[in-house]
Design an enzyme around this catalytic site. Structure first.
Site, PDB file in Angstrom:
ATOM      1  N   CYS A   1      13.062 -28.337 -18.016  1.00 36.92           N
ATOM      2  CA  CYS A   1      12.827 -26.936 -18.369  1.00 36.92           C
ATOM      3  C   CYS A   1      11.474 -26.798 -19.061  1.00 36.92           C
ATOM      4  CB  CYS A   1      13.955 -26.407 -19.250  1.00 36.92           C
ATOM      5  SG  CYS A   1      13.937 -27.078 -20.902  1.00 36.92           S
TER       6      CYS A   1
ATOM      7  N   GLU B   1      25.428 -31.967 -20.102  1.00 34.82           N
ATOM      8  CA  GLU B   1      24.720 -31.262 -19.011  1.00 34.82           C
ATOM      9  C   GLU B   1      24.895 -32.001 -17.686  1.00 34.82           C
ATOM     10  OE1 GLU B   1      20.580 -30.222 -19.653  1.00 34.82           O
ATOM     11  OE2 GLU B   1      20.303 -29.967 -17.495  1.00 34.82           O
TER      12      GLU B   1
HETATM   13  S1  SF4 Z   1      15.648 -24.108 -22.610  1.00 38.03           S
HETATM   14 FE1  SF4 Z   1      15.764 -26.253 -21.963  1.00 38.03          FE
HETATM   15  S2  SF4 Z   1      16.168 -27.426 -23.822  1.00 38.03           S
HETATM   16 FE2  SF4 Z   1      16.638 -25.291 -24.259  1.00 38.03          FE
HETATM   17  S3  SF4 Z   1      18.847 -25.111 -23.889  1.00 38.03           S
HETATM   18 FE3  SF4 Z   1      17.774 -24.527 -22.013  1.00 38.03          FE
HETATM   19  S4  SF4 Z   1      17.653 -26.361 -20.799  1.00 38.03           S
HETATM   20 FE4  SF4 Z   1      18.168 -26.989 -22.889  1.00 38.03          FE
END
Ligand code: SF4
Length: 302
Positions: A197, A134
């Site tokens: 997130c 990421e």
């Molecule tokens: S919701 Fe958050 S933890 Fe899940 S894939 Fe997306 S960025 Fe990653």
């Protein structure tokens, strides 16, 4: 002995979406090679389940997405939930590959924010983990995105202007706040966009709010950043012992023996069956004291 199932835990919507996209791509293209650029999510059980439906993985620690792409000459390439830079996407198209993007929408939102800021002639301090796909995807959006892995990194970055501070989505809410404070000491006028997130944040908060817990068991892959963070958050919140296990096979009696309150959670890339197996086993152990781990672990994709 009391066994607590921490809620929320397990798959987030970004992981579910990535798996659905990968599965549909494999099903719709039985005669075309389908490649995944890196691990779809950081969980070996999910990777193995994808391999079982014919998806081929191109992965090597230390290699960038662009380098991995050099190994694919035809067919379909799926980009993982961790996001991808425009450069790599364009390179795949130039190679004649069909591109399927399973990037999480939360990561895309961070990319859009960073791109917009760069267009406004700004610099970005991006708090993230070195070598994580990421952060690799976000940092490679522009030379003006600077990876910050620790407070020390900030000191060597002089002369930036119009600074945006943001971060990888799966970091610890505690560590990130501390690094943001350091960034603000150097660039007090910077704009701050906290991009952890929601799925990561609520799973971490659920651990932080556990009361009188002796042990936390986190079910997740050792490469999963958000699973590692859950373990660290537990220790930072006063839980004396916290363990990260891949599956029930790694569970040891000494982790839980003679403990009063044991909580179980999992990272957002961990299949729920793995966590449920641990919870069910521990509840049985709490009742009869027998340590007889099951042999079989079966994981469906969803
Ligand atoms: S919701 Fe958050 S933890 Fe899940 S894939 Fe997306 S960025 Fe990653």
């Amino acid at each position: 002995m009391e066994i607590i199932s921490v809620v929320p835990r397990g798959y987030c919507q970004g992981v579910v979406r990535a798996i659905q996209i990968a599965r549909k791509t494999a099903q719709d293209n039985p005669d075309t090679p389908v490649y995944m650029l890196g691990m779809i999510v950081h969980n070996q059980f999910v990777v193995d389940a994808c391999k079982a439906i014919g998806i081929r993985f191109v992965e090597e620690a230390g290699k960038t997405r662009s380098e991995l792409l050099d190994r694919i000459d035809s067919g379909i390439v799926i980009f993982t939930a961790h996001g991808i830079s425009d450069d790599v996407k364009e390179k795949a198209i130039r190679k004649g590959l069909k591109v399927v993007d399973a990037s999480c929408l939360d990561v895309i939102k961070t990319h859009d924010l960073v791109k917009q800021h760069i267009q406004q002639d700004g610099d970005v301090l991006y708090i993230g983990k070195k070598g994580h796909p990421e952060s690799e995807g976000t940092v490679s959006l522009s030379k003006r995105v600077h990876l910050i892995t620790s407070c020390e990194d900030i000191q060597r970055l002089d002369g930036l202007k119009n600074v945006l501070i943001t971060n990888q989505t799966t970091l610890s809410i505690l560590d990130t706040s501390a690094i943001i404070e350091e960034c603000l000491k150097k660039y007090p006028d910077a704009i701050v966009a906290k991009e952890i997130c929601n799925a990561t944040r609520v799973r971490q908060e659920a651990v932080m709010h556990l009361k009188d817990t002796d042990v936390l068991i986190v079910v997740g892959d050792a490469r999963s950043n958000n699973s590692n963070q859950l373990r660290k958050i537990a220790l930072a919140s006063g839980i004396k012992e916290a363990y990260l296990i891949d599956s029930i096979k790694d569970l040891k009696e000494e982790m839980v023996k003679e403990k009063n309150r044991i909580a179980v959670t999992s990272g957002s890339s961990t299949p729920n069956e793995l966590t449920q197996q641990v919870i069910t086993f521990l509840k049985q152990y709490a009742l009869n004291g027998k340590w007889d781990l099951p042999e079989d672990i079966t994981v469906r994709l969803l």
